[in-house]
Motif scaffolding. Structure first.
Motif, PDB file in Angstrom:
ATOM      1  N   ILE A   1     -10.969  13.981  -4.926  1.00 45.11           N
ATOM      2  CA  ILE A   1     -11.540  13.005  -3.992  1.00 45.11           C
ATOM      3  C   ILE A   1     -12.222  11.879  -4.755  1.00 45.11           C
ATOM      4  N   GLU A   2     -12.911  12.202  -5.818  1.00 43.11           N
ATOM      5  CA  GLU A   2     -13.571  11.180  -6.631  1.00 43.11           C
ATOM      6  C   GLU A   2     -12.559  10.226  -7.260  1.00 43.11           C
ATOM      7  N   VAL A   3     -11.435  10.760  -7.714  1.00 46.86           N
ATOM      8  CA  VAL A   3     -10.380   9.910  -8.274  1.00 46.86           C
ATOM      9  C   VAL A   3      -9.833   8.973  -7.197  1.00 46.86           C
ATOM     10  N   ALA A   4      -9.538   9.525  -6.020  1.00 54.10           N
ATOM     11  CA  ALA A   4      -8.982   8.716  -4.928  1.00 54.10           C
ATOM     12  C   ALA A   4      -9.985   7.685  -4.439  1.00 54.10           C
ATOM     13  N   ASP A   5     -11.267   8.055  -4.345  1.00 52.71           N
ATOM     14  CA  ASP A   5     -12.297   7.105  -3.924  1.00 52.71           C
ATOM     15  C   ASP A   5     -12.368   5.921  -4.882  1.00 52.71           C
ATOM     16  N   ALA A   6     -12.249   6.206  -6.158  1.00 50.53           N
ATOM     17  CA  ALA A   6     -12.412   5.163  -7.172  1.00 50.53           C
ATOM     18  C   ALA A   6     -11.179   4.280  -7.304  1.00 50.53           C
TER      19      ALA A   6
ATOM     20  N   ALA B   1      -3.433   6.453  -7.807  1.00 52.23           N
ATOM     21  CA  ALA B   1      -3.929   6.923  -9.103  1.00 52.23           C
ATOM     22  C   ALA B   1      -4.063   8.435  -9.160  1.00 52.23           C
ATOM     23  N   LEU B   2      -3.877   9.100  -8.029  1.00 52.96           N
ATOM     24  CA  LEU B   2      -4.109  10.544  -7.973  1.00 52.96           C
ATOM     25  C   LEU B   2      -2.928  11.308  -8.566  1.00 52.96           C
ATOM     26  N   SER B   3      -3.219  12.174  -9.495  1.00 55.54           N
ATOM     27  CA  SER B   3      -2.225  13.075 -10.070  1.00 55.54           C
ATOM     28  C   SER B   3      -2.954  14.302 -10.582  1.00 55.54           C
ATOM     29  N   MET B   4      -2.227  15.355 -10.786  1.00 58.11           N
ATOM     30  CA  MET B   4      -2.849  16.558 -11.326  1.00 58.11           C
ATOM     31  C   MET B   4      -3.425  16.278 -12.713  1.00 58.11           C
TER      32      MET B   4
ATOM     33  N   MET C   1       0.844  -1.198   0.000  1.00 59.64           N
ATOM     34  CA  MET C   1       0.000   0.000   0.000  1.00 59.64           C
ATOM     35  C   MET C   1       0.878   1.245   0.000  1.00 59.64           C
ATOM     36  N   THR C   2       0.647   2.129  -0.961  1.00 61.61           N
ATOM     37  CA  THR C   2       1.374   3.381  -1.045  1.00 61.61           C
ATOM     38  C   THR C   2       0.972   4.309   0.101  1.00 61.61           C
ATOM     39  N   ILE C   3       1.980   4.859   0.783  1.00 67.90           N
ATOM     40  CA  ILE C   3       1.712   5.770   1.884  1.00 67.90           C
ATOM     41  C   ILE C   3       2.090   7.186   1.474  1.00 67.90           C
ATOM     42  N   GLU C   4       1.152   8.101   1.630  1.00 71.03           N
ATOM     43  CA  GLU C   4       1.414   9.518   1.417  1.00 71.03           C
ATOM     44  C   GLU C   4       1.502  10.194   2.780  1.00 71.03           C
ATOM     45  N   TYR C   5       2.091  11.389   2.791  1.00 70.58           N
ATOM     46  CA  TYR C   5       2.246  12.124   4.040  1.00 70.58           C
ATOM     47  C   TYR C   5       1.599  13.499   3.913  1.00 70.58           C
ATOM     48  N   SER C   6       0.753  13.802   4.878  1.00 71.80           N
ATOM     49  CA  SER C   6       0.157  15.131   4.888  1.00 71.80           C
ATOM     50  C   SER C   6       1.200  16.148   5.324  1.00 71.80           C
ATOM     51  N   GLY C   7       0.968  17.394   4.970  1.00 68.00           N
ATOM     52  CA  GLY C   7       1.863  18.460   5.406  1.00 68.00           C
ATOM     53  C   GLY C   7       3.166  18.552   4.644  1.00 68.00           C
ATOM     54  N   LYS C   8       3.258  17.914   3.447  1.00 65.53           N
ATOM     55  CA  LYS C   8       4.500  17.982   2.674  1.00 65.53           C
ATOM     56  C   LYS C   8       4.583  19.244   1.818  1.00 65.53           C
ATOM     57  N   GLY C   9       3.444  19.890   1.616  1.00 63.08           N
ATOM     58  CA  GLY C   9       3.424  21.053   0.744  1.00 63.08           C
ATOM     59  C   GLY C   9       3.980  22.303   1.401  1.00 63.08           C
ATOM     60  N   ASP C  10       4.019  23.375   0.643  1.00 64.44           N
ATOM     61  CA  ASP C  10       4.458  24.662   1.162  1.00 64.44           C
ATOM     62  C   ASP C  10       3.470  25.123   2.232  1.00 64.44           C
ATOM     63  N   PRO C  11       3.923  25.379   3.457  1.00 63.37           N
ATOM     64  CA  PRO C  11       2.998  25.715   4.552  1.00 63.37           C
ATOM     65  C   PRO C  11       2.110  26.911   4.248  1.00 63.37           C
ATOM     66  N   ALA C  12       2.693  27.969   3.716  1.00 64.58           N
ATOM     67  CA  ALA C  12       1.916  29.179   3.444  1.00 64.58           C
ATOM     68  C   ALA C  12       0.843  28.907   2.398  1.00 64.58           C
ATOM     69  N   ARG C  13       1.207  28.175   1.353  1.00 65.90           N
ATOM     70  CA  ARG C  13       0.249  27.901   0.287  1.00 65.90           C
ATOM     71  C   ARG C  13      -0.832  26.929   0.761  1.00 65.90           C
ATOM     72  N   SER C  14      -0.430  25.909   1.534  1.00 65.54           N
ATOM     73  CA  SER C  14      -1.416  24.954   2.045  1.00 65.54           C
ATOM     74  C   SER C  14      -2.436  25.649   2.941  1.00 65.54           C
ATOM     75  N   LEU C  15      -1.948  26.492   3.851  1.00 63.81           N
ATOM     76  CA  LEU C  15      -2.858  27.174   4.770  1.00 63.81           C
ATOM     77  C   LEU C  15      -3.758  28.163   4.032  1.00 63.81           C
ATOM     78  N   ALA C  16      -3.220  28.815   3.007  1.00 67.94           N
ATOM     79  CA  ALA C  16      -4.042  29.728   2.220  1.00 67.94           C
ATOM     80  C   ALA C  16      -5.159  28.978   1.515  1.00 67.94           C
ATOM     81  N   LEU C  17      -4.848  27.781   1.017  1.00 68.97           N
ATOM     82  CA  LEU C  17      -5.871  26.968   0.367  1.00 68.97           C
ATOM     83  C   LEU C  17      -6.879  26.447   1.374  1.00 68.97           C
ATOM     84  N   LEU C  18      -6.395  25.947   2.492  1.00 67.64           N
ATOM     85  CA  LEU C  18      -7.282  25.366   3.497  1.00 67.64           C
ATOM     86  C   LEU C  18      -8.286  26.378   4.017  1.00 67.64           C
ATOM     87  N   TRP C  19      -7.828  27.600   4.224  1.00 75.14           N
ATOM     88  CA  TRP C  19      -8.701  28.633   4.782  1.00 75.14           C
ATOM     89  C   TRP C  19      -9.250  29.571   3.708  1.00 75.14           C
TER      90      TRP C  19
END
Length: 256
Positions: free
Chosen positions: A43-48, A53-56, A1-19
């Motif tokens: 989310i639909e791609v990941a669910d399926a 399989a998730l990529s831009m 099973m492939t493991i991804e890690y949250s919080g790997k992105g740019d903090p400023a950009r992630s927080l700007a997107l989240l909020w």
């Protein structure tokens, strides 16, 4: 099973997107693309098909747009994953009035988390040791803490109780998802798998050598309809976890 890690992105950009503090309009000035729409497609791609399989590119294909157009709204996959996590965590029900006290409130929280993993099994592929600091994750954590607020626990114990319950659900949900995937990957149900192996097991099984395993294994298989039941593991384990928390609370209430 492939493991991804949250919080790997740019903090400023992630927080700007989240909020949603810096969402841009589409170049044409039309609401044909947005962070929300991109996240929902991801989310639909990941669910399926799972996170592998998730990529831009896959998200862009699902939306029927060019891949580069996504970068107007989302810097990259790491930041997208953070927003996906925060979005699905917003799905859990949070009623304020739950009859039955803290035990009923924790039971509801456990069942809501269990259901969340069933809807989005890819969540089990994300190591969230570094939490996503978005509005939905924050609201979910606050609600879960309030389930055990004012019952005699310290603040650290409150946090630990929620970690215990949600960690238990995570583990049992992984077993449930793996069992479901085993059936889809092999084309055999548990009953069919055991039926195929039974003739060979009967030739090598030695009940006199392993009497306890033979007795208990047979009793469990008959009661659960197989060697493992994720639903039974969840229900049985949850009650034992709550029993342990009850013991802790009772000790806090005892006079010194």
């Amino acid at each position: 099973m492939t493991i991804e890690y949250s919080g790997k992105g740019d903090p400023a950009r992630s927080l700007a997107l989240l909020w949603r503090t810096s969402e841009r309009a589409s170049r044409k000035g039309k609401p044909d693309l947005s962070v929300d729409r991109i996240v929902r497609a991801a989310i639909e791609v990941a669910d399926a098909d799972g996170l592998q399989a998730l990529s831009m590119r896959r998200v862009a294909e699902r939306l029927g747009v060019g891949t580069m157009s996504l970068y107007t709204y989302v810097p990259g996959k790491p930041e997208l994953l953070d927003v996906m996590l925060d979005t699905v965590y917003g799905e859990t029900a949070r009623p304020e009035d739950v009859p039955g006290g803290w035990r009923a409130r924790l039971t509801l929280i456990a069942r809501e988390n269990w259901a969340l993993y069933q809807r989005h099994p890819w969540l089990l592929q994300v190591a969230a040791n570094r939490p996503v600091l978005g509005p939905n994750v924050t609201a979910k954590y606050d609600y879960e803490l309030r389930a055990v607020d004012g019952i005699g626990l310290t603040d650290v114990e409150m946090d630990s109780v929620i970690t215990l319950v949600t960690g238990f659900v995570h583990g049992t949900a992984r077993g449930a998802v793996e069992a479901a995937q085993a059936e889809s990957q092999t084309g055999l149900t548990d009953e069919q798998w055991w039926a195929a192996h039974a003739p060979f097991l009967s030739r090598i099984a030695d009940t006199s050598r392993w009497p306890t395993a033979s007795r208990v294994g047979q009793a469990a298989a008959e009661a659960l309809g197989g060697a493992y039941s994720a639903e039974h593991a969840f229900e049985f384990g949850l009650e034992r976890v709550l029993d342990g928390i009850d013991t802790l609370i009772s000790r806090r209430a005892e006079p010194a």
